[in-house]
Write an enzyme that holds these catalytic residues in place. Sequence first.
Site, PDB file in Angstrom:
ATOM      1  N   ASN A  62       0.826  -1.211   0.000  1.00 34.43           N
ATOM      2  CA  ASN A  62       0.000   0.000   0.000  1.00 34.43           C
ATOM      3  C   ASN A  62       0.861   1.262   0.000  1.00 34.43           C
ATOM      4  O   ASN A  62       0.557   2.244  -0.685  1.00 34.43           O
ATOM      5  CB  ASN A  62      -0.920   0.006   1.223  1.00 34.43           C
ATOM      6  CG  ASN A  62      -2.034  -1.016   1.136  1.00 34.43           C
ATOM      7  OD1 ASN A  62      -2.274  -1.592   0.072  1.00 34.43           O
ATOM      8  ND2 ASN A  62      -2.698  -1.259   2.242  1.00 34.43           N
ATOM      9  N   ARG A 389     -10.523  -4.819 -14.431  1.00 36.20           N
ATOM     10  CA  ARG A 389      -9.401  -5.690 -14.049  1.00 36.20           C
ATOM     11  C   ARG A 389      -9.852  -7.134 -14.199  1.00 36.20           C
ATOM     12  O   ARG A 389     -10.909  -7.505 -13.698  1.00 36.20           O
ATOM     13  CB  ARG A 389      -8.969  -5.451 -12.598  1.00 36.20           C
ATOM     14  CG  ARG A 389      -8.488  -4.051 -12.289  1.00 36.20           C
ATOM     15  CD  ARG A 389      -7.893  -3.983 -10.880  1.00 36.20           C
ATOM     16  NE  ARG A 389      -7.765  -2.608 -10.415  1.00 36.20           N
ATOM     17  CZ  ARG A 389      -6.773  -1.795 -10.733  1.00 36.20           C
ATOM     18  NH1 ARG A 389      -5.816  -2.221 -11.529  1.00 36.20           N
ATOM     19  NH2 ARG A 389      -6.718  -0.564 -10.261  1.00 36.20           N
ATOM     20  N   ARG A 419      -5.100   1.183 -13.521  1.00 37.09           N
ATOM     21  CA  ARG A 419      -3.742   1.315 -13.007  1.00 37.09           C
ATOM     22  C   ARG A 419      -3.149  -0.031 -12.600  1.00 37.09           C
ATOM     23  O   ARG A 419      -3.756  -0.793 -11.852  1.00 37.09           O
ATOM     24  CB  ARG A 419      -3.727   2.273 -11.818  1.00 37.09           C
ATOM     25  CG  ARG A 419      -2.332   2.581 -11.304  1.00 37.09           C
ATOM     26  CD  ARG A 419      -2.369   3.554 -10.158  1.00 37.09           C
ATOM     27  NE  ARG A 419      -2.807   4.873 -10.587  1.00 37.09           N
ATOM     28  CZ  ARG A 419      -3.760   5.575  -9.995  1.00 37.09           C
ATOM     29  NH1 ARG A 419      -4.411   5.061  -8.978  1.00 37.09           N
ATOM     30  NH2 ARG A 419      -4.084   6.777 -10.438  1.00 37.09           N
ATOM     31  N   HIS A 449     -15.293   2.166 -15.336  1.00 38.50           N
ATOM     32  CA  HIS A 449     -15.150   1.397 -14.098  1.00 38.50           C
ATOM     33  C   HIS A 449     -16.407   0.592 -13.778  1.00 38.50           C
ATOM     34  O   HIS A 449     -16.413  -0.221 -12.840  1.00 38.50           O
ATOM     35  CB  HIS A 449     -14.827   2.367 -12.950  1.00 38.50           C
ATOM     36  CG  HIS A 449     -14.351   1.725 -11.691  1.00 38.50           C
ATOM     37  ND1 HIS A 449     -15.062   1.755 -10.516  1.00 38.50           N
ATOM     38  CD2 HIS A 449     -13.226   1.024 -11.418  1.00 38.50           C
ATOM     39  CE1 HIS A 449     -14.401   1.103  -9.576  1.00 38.50           C
ATOM     40  NE2 HIS A 449     -13.282   0.656 -10.088  1.00 38.50           N
ATOM     41  N   TYR A 482     -11.985 -10.300  -1.970  1.00 37.85           N
ATOM     42  CA  TYR A 482     -12.673  -9.023  -1.811  1.00 37.85           C
ATOM     43  C   TYR A 482     -14.157  -9.279  -1.567  1.00 37.85           C
ATOM     44  O   TYR A 482     -14.748 -10.157  -2.195  1.00 37.85           O
ATOM     45  CB  TYR A 482     -12.546  -8.150  -3.071  1.00 37.85           C
ATOM     46  CG  TYR A 482     -11.176  -7.621  -3.385  1.00 37.85           C
ATOM     47  CD1 TYR A 482     -10.025  -8.091  -2.749  1.00 37.85           C
ATOM     48  CD2 TYR A 482     -11.017  -6.626  -4.354  1.00 37.85           C
ATOM     49  CE1 TYR A 482      -8.766  -7.600  -3.064  1.00 37.85           C
ATOM     50  CE2 TYR A 482      -9.760  -6.128  -4.677  1.00 37.85           C
ATOM     51  CZ  TYR A 482      -8.643  -6.618  -4.035  1.00 37.85           C
ATOM     52  OH  TYR A 482      -7.401  -6.128  -4.349  1.00 37.85           O
ATOM     53  N   ARG A 578     -14.066   1.947   4.308  1.00 38.55           N
ATOM     54  CA  ARG A 578     -12.871   1.156   4.582  1.00 38.55           C
ATOM     55  C   ARG A 578     -11.599   2.004   4.655  1.00 38.55           C
ATOM     56  O   ARG A 578     -10.777   1.850   5.534  1.00 38.55           O
ATOM     57  CB  ARG A 578     -12.690   0.086   3.505  1.00 38.55           C
ATOM     58  CG  ARG A 578     -11.538  -0.883   3.784  1.00 38.55           C
ATOM     59  CD  ARG A 578     -11.183  -1.685   2.554  1.00 38.55           C
ATOM     60  NE  ARG A 578     -10.361  -0.920   1.623  1.00 38.55           N
ATOM     61  CZ  ARG A 578     -10.462  -0.980   0.304  1.00 38.55           C
ATOM     62  NH1 ARG A 578     -11.376  -1.746  -0.250  1.00 38.55           N
ATOM     63  NH2 ARG A 578      -9.670  -0.265  -0.471  1.00 38.55           N
ATOM     64  N   HIS A 606     -14.916  -4.317  -0.150  1.00 34.26           N
ATOM     65  CA  HIS A 606     -14.873  -3.667  -1.459  1.00 34.26           C
ATOM     66  C   HIS A 606     -16.251  -3.291  -1.989  1.00 34.26           C
ATOM     67  O   HIS A 606     -16.358  -2.513  -2.933  1.00 34.26           O
ATOM     68  CB  HIS A 606     -14.182  -4.613  -2.449  1.00 34.26           C
ATOM     69  CG  HIS A 606     -13.810  -3.989  -3.760  1.00 34.26           C
ATOM     70  ND1 HIS A 606     -14.486  -4.258  -4.931  1.00 34.26           N
ATOM     71  CD2 HIS A 606     -12.841  -3.110  -4.090  1.00 34.26           C
ATOM     72  CE1 HIS A 606     -13.943  -3.582  -5.924  1.00 34.26           C
ATOM     73  NE2 HIS A 606     -12.943  -2.869  -5.439  1.00 34.26           N
TER      74      HIS A 606
END
Length: 702
Positions: A62, A389, A419, A449, A482, A578, A606
């Site tokens: 992170n 993703r 990313r 997204h 997730y 979160r 998530h």
Amino acid sequence: MNKKTQRHADHPTLPAPEEPTGIYLNRELSQLAFNRRVLAQAEDPSIPLLERLRYLCIVSSNLDEFFEVRIASLLAHHRMGGTQPIPPALAAVLDRTGIECHSIIERQYALLHQEILPQLSEQGIHLLRHDDRNEAQRAWVKEYFERQVRPLLTPIGLDPAHPFPQVINKSLNFIVELTGKDAFGRGTGIAILKAPRVLPRVIRLPDELSKKGVAFCLLSSVIHAHIADLFTGRDVVAYSQFRVTRNSDLWVDEEEVKNLRQALRMELQTRQFGFAVRLEVARNCPPHLAQFLLDQFSIDKSRLYAVDGPVNMVRLLELINNVRQPALHFPSFQAGLPMASGDGDIFSMLTRRDILLHHPFQSFQPVVDFIRAAALDPNVVAIKQTIYRTGMNSDLMESLIAAAQRGKEVTVIVELMARFDEEANINWAEKLERTGAQVVYGVVGLKTHAKLALVLRREGGELRRYAHLGTGNYHPTTTKHYTDFGLLTAHPALTAEANEIFIHLTSLTKPNKLHHLWLAPFALQKEIIRAIKNEAEIARQGKPARIIAKMNALLDESVIRALYAASSDGVKIDLIVRGACALRPGVPGLSENIRVRSIIGRFLEHSRIYYFRNGLAHDVYLASADWMNRNLFRRVEVAFPVLDKALKKQVITQGLNPYLKDNVNAWELGADGKYHRRRPRGKQQAFCAQQYLAQLLGTPGG
């Protein structure tokens, strides 16, 4: 001391991300506060030992991204101004984030050496430094170095003909100081050694060399032990491993390029060499060598990190994955499947009712089966899907390829600018195109997204639509780790509007009016504000008003202002955030009716859920979007309603209520900007939301 402060006085408290003034908390500091909460998991002795080490690795990962993206972004804006001094506001943010990063990293390495590695050693798992290895182990390491490592090493002695080499982002390197003359009689004093990326960073020694358990050593330790052997006739005075973190944001002029995929592939080649933002060295690195590197990479000394251990702690994941001791890991878990009434294929089931999936407690396999069934079904004529993703290996993507090969109309909207997943997405886009699928890359200037899949099937001479709408990515790995929701549906209105969104994304025409789906950047923010204001109006009428929202981050000021206003009107608001949160809860006259909590547990939270009581309508929306400016205005996002009453109740009782009850993995944010860990009080029973859901929906011991 007020009641809320007193209630938490005996529980762990994390530092405030900002002074207790102002109505917004700083984004960067709030993001670091999240990493403090992750670090607290590594400190928790009730968590299995290797999982504690995994949390340490997660913190390092992170922080890597924090420097690559957030700090790099702040510095990039300044760099655009040329040689002007750093503005005071930016300097203050960099100073405070630097202090906090140094503190977090110091605690990481202390925890590694003082608790986790000693306790692992007690369990028969040894990470050996050179001084820890016995004679037989040293002999094996030397042979390993000669056979596997040395042939791949290329030391570079610096002189005018040997300039400082290109150093790849986050790679392992060594700086070596030498005395004496080189082979040509010159006194080149500095050499740089790059560790090849093809070599494993954690090396397991043969079991027969470890009398008790298993032994590992780090590649950096192997090179350290034999670094002098690389410089025949020279004396090594000092050396240190080092690692440079670079700006990793990609940029292409989307208005100028003719082919975004080709331009992005070229840009990927330079990502590893963005401007440097952080330097990590070993703690015993001589100051003059550290300064030499700082000067070489043009890094301010405040972003120098001298660490007591490997400069890349993330690599210790290799050790975790190499040890098979169940007691040191979380208990094994097998995802459950939703109950389905009657027999038949997925399409016949969906004609009877919607299916709600709650991952990872329930398997993602029904979604994979849905796309696979569509690929094989002769009655299916078209499949449309968004991909943000999906990873390097994906059964779902293979099914889309198979569908195209069978002659079906396959349209895939691949987000190339996801990313760190750009290369995988480019590769899938090329594979899809080669099989005849129609691939587009979303909308210029916006990231796509939204998580949507649509199947068109010919039934009785008509076309019927089926859809999957989700909060998470179509990724085979993250769906196991997730928490996310997904809805499989044949609802005519929802599927028709999903189709409108696909037409909008491919044709770039203005979408028709959507009555159910909230689409960003056009309507999502407006609809969220409208729903918040509606609750405020209900509260002003003296009726019960309630908002519960769950997300990864809350940073958009327009939404925060609306929540503050609703709180002042008497709306009871619970926010489960979160990560970073800029809203300051519990401030009298501003946010006294707002509570904010963060859940950090085994699984990464998530899912995005928006709940508005709206009288007795109990509106529930699932979404791909956090309440951030980028999601609401610079991305294509979708929030979709759960219309079936039973499934709506399921989202509330599984996705929201358990997290408000959690007193094991929950942290509450106070008005002072500090996070306080929730613990059972008195005779109160411990309640962990994730454990409850795993028992409710999954199959323990799988």
